[in-house]
Design a protein around this motif. Structure first.
Motif, PDB file in Angstrom:
ATOM      1  N   THR A 122       0.729  -1.158   0.135  1.00 19.12           N
ATOM      2  CA  THR A 122      -0.077  -0.096  -0.058  1.00 19.12           C
ATOM      3  C   THR A 122       0.996   1.396  -0.097  1.00 19.12           C
ATOM      4  O   THR A 122       1.777   1.357   0.790  1.00 19.12           O
ATOM      5  CB  THR A 122      -0.964  -0.032   1.260  1.00 19.12           C
ATOM      6  N   LYS A 123       0.760   2.077  -1.053  1.00 17.95           N
ATOM      7  CA  LYS A 123       1.329   3.249  -1.093  1.00 17.95           C
ATOM      8  C   LYS A 123       0.263   4.423  -1.144  1.00 17.95           C
ATOM      9  O   LYS A 123      -0.385   4.723  -2.424  1.00 17.95           O
ATOM     10  CB  LYS A 123       2.460   3.415  -2.088  1.00 17.95           C
ATOM     11  N   GLY A 124      -0.362   4.912  -0.201  1.00 18.48           N
ATOM     12  CA  GLY A 124      -1.482   5.964  -0.176  1.00 18.48           C
ATOM     13  C   GLY A 124      -2.781   5.192  -0.787  1.00 18.48           C
ATOM     14  O   GLY A 124      -3.162   4.121  -0.587  1.00 18.48           O
ATOM     15  N   ASN A 125      -3.177   5.762  -2.126  1.00 17.84           N
ATOM     16  CA  ASN A 125      -4.462   5.204  -2.600  1.00 17.84           C
ATOM     17  C   ASN A 125      -4.073   3.868  -3.576  1.00 17.84           C
ATOM     18  O   ASN A 125      -4.903   3.377  -3.811  1.00 17.84           O
ATOM     19  CB  ASN A 125      -5.090   6.333  -3.572  1.00 17.84           C
ATOM     20  N   LEU A 126      -2.662   3.685  -3.786  1.00 15.87           N
ATOM     21  CA  LEU A 126      -2.402   2.611  -4.468  1.00 15.87           C
ATOM     22  C   LEU A 126      -2.206   1.296  -3.535  1.00 15.87           C
ATOM     23  O   LEU A 126      -1.692   1.357  -2.512  1.00 15.87           O
ATOM     24  CB  LEU A 126      -0.993   2.810  -5.039  1.00 15.87           C
ATOM     25  N   LYS A 127      -2.761   0.235  -4.110  1.00 18.72           N
ATOM     26  CA  LYS A 127      -2.792  -1.083  -3.329  1.00 18.72           C
ATOM     27  C   LYS A 127      -2.539  -2.172  -4.402  1.00 18.72           C
ATOM     28  O   LYS A 127      -3.315  -2.391  -5.225  1.00 18.72           O
ATOM     29  CB  LYS A 127      -4.163  -1.226  -2.489  1.00 18.72           C
ATOM     30  N   GLU A 153       7.034   6.553  -2.924  1.00 13.59           N
ATOM     31  CA  GLU A 153       6.007   7.176  -2.014  1.00 13.59           C
ATOM     32  C   GLU A 153       5.124   8.246  -2.737  1.00 13.59           C
ATOM     33  O   GLU A 153       4.023   8.622  -2.598  1.00 13.59           O
ATOM     34  CB  GLU A 153       6.515   7.902  -0.775  1.00 13.59           C
ATOM     35  N   GLU A 154       5.939   9.102  -3.828  1.00 18.87           N
ATOM     36  CA  GLU A 154       5.064  10.196  -4.570  1.00 18.87           C
ATOM     37  C   GLU A 154       4.140   9.477  -5.471  1.00 18.87           C
ATOM     38  O   GLU A 154       3.514  10.179  -6.086  1.00 18.87           O
ATOM     39  CB  GLU A 154       6.253  10.942  -5.143  1.00 18.87           C
ATOM     40  N   ASP A 156       1.507   8.239  -4.767  1.00 14.96           N
ATOM     41  CA  ASP A 156       0.009   8.687  -4.443  1.00 14.96           C
ATOM     42  C   ASP A 156      -0.281  10.222  -5.157  1.00 14.96           C
ATOM     43  O   ASP A 156      -1.438  10.739  -5.506  1.00 14.96           O
ATOM     44  CB  ASP A 156      -0.154   8.821  -3.138  1.00 14.96           C
ATOM     45  N   ASP A 157       0.657  11.214  -5.209  1.00 13.17           N
ATOM     46  CA  ASP A 157       0.646  12.251  -5.767  1.00 13.17           C
ATOM     47  C   ASP A 157       0.278  11.960  -7.022  1.00 13.17           C
ATOM     48  O   ASP A 157      -0.652  12.835  -7.864  1.00 13.17           O
ATOM     49  CB  ASP A 157       2.028  13.215  -5.604  1.00 13.17           C
ATOM     50  N   LEU A 159      -1.404   9.777  -8.650  1.00 10.05           N
ATOM     51  CA  LEU A 159      -2.723   9.206  -8.637  1.00 10.05           C
ATOM     52  C   LEU A 159      -3.638  10.260  -8.410  1.00 10.05           C
ATOM     53  O   LEU A 159      -4.652  10.441  -9.014  1.00 10.05           O
ATOM     54  CB  LEU A 159      -3.041   7.963  -7.717  1.00 10.05           C
ATOM     55  N   GLU A 160      -3.525  11.054  -7.322  1.00  8.48           N
ATOM     56  CA  GLU A 160      -4.307  12.273  -7.061  1.00  8.48           C
ATOM     57  C   GLU A 160      -4.688  13.309  -8.292  1.00  8.48           C
ATOM     58  O   GLU A 160      -5.409  13.834  -8.876  1.00  8.48           O
ATOM     59  CB  GLU A 160      -3.754  13.296  -5.774  1.00  8.48           C
TER      60      GLU A 160
END
Length: 191
Positions: A122-127, A153-154, A156-157, A159-160
């Protein structure tokens, strides 16, 4: 051939029964809560290990019942995890759960499982879920560790930003898919 169909369940909206309060039960509870911190879990065991109690204490959504397994505990459940050290009891749990059309996982017994608890990154919204079809949990663990290291880690940025861009697109579904594919093709271009 791996016949498994991967899905992502909203476990926080489902009722899970976990039978067993020892080492294996602790591992299953940790896995559930790591991936879905608000998972609705009812845990039943004759006794709970200190480690199990420590994990359960971190969540307000875990209910503990100190008792032997009884079929009545299946009521109102969607998913059942049998993690006792008694193969006969695990088989009983599985058989009674199947009579109610419940999804069942019997720890360390792939033949009795409807689903496996694979490796998850899991990395933010990514699973990302990893399955070895029940053949090697250790290999799934190592692949999870590898992906945890290589996925930034980025992500998620990214994906947003992609979500925000998608929300600005006008047109039908086909147009939106084409536009998103064009935008993201650089992520997987062969080098």
């Amino acid at each position: 051939m791996n016949q498994l169909y991967p899905i992502f369940l909203k476990v926080h909206e489902l009722n899970v029964l976990l039978v067993g309060g020892g080492n294996v039960g602790t591992e299953k509870l940790e896995f559930l809560l790591k991936s879905s911190p608000q998972a609705q879990v009812t845990a039943v065991a004759k006794a709970f290990s200190p480690d199990f109690l420590e994990v359960a204490a971190k969540s307000e959504t875990v209910t503990l019942i100190e008792d032997s397994y009884q079929e009545k505990y299946l009521g109102g459940k969607h998913i059942v995890i049998a993690a006792t050290d008694d193969k006969v009891v695990n088989r009983q749990i599985r058989d009674e759960a199947k009579e109610r059309f419940l999804l069942v996982n019997v720890a360390d017994t792939p033949d009795l499982c409807d689903f496996y608890l694979g490796g998850i990154v899991t990395k933010g919204n990514l699973k990302v879920a990893i399955s070895t079809n029940g053949k090697s949990p250790t290999a799934a663990k190592r692949l999870r560790q590898l992906l945890e290291e290589v996925l930034p880690e980025e992500i998620d940025d990214l994906l947003e930003n992609l979500n925000a861009y998608r929300d600005t697109l006008k047109g039908d579904f086909e147009y939106k898919v084409k536009a998103m594919n064009e935008l993201t093709e650089g992520l997987v271009k062969k080098r």
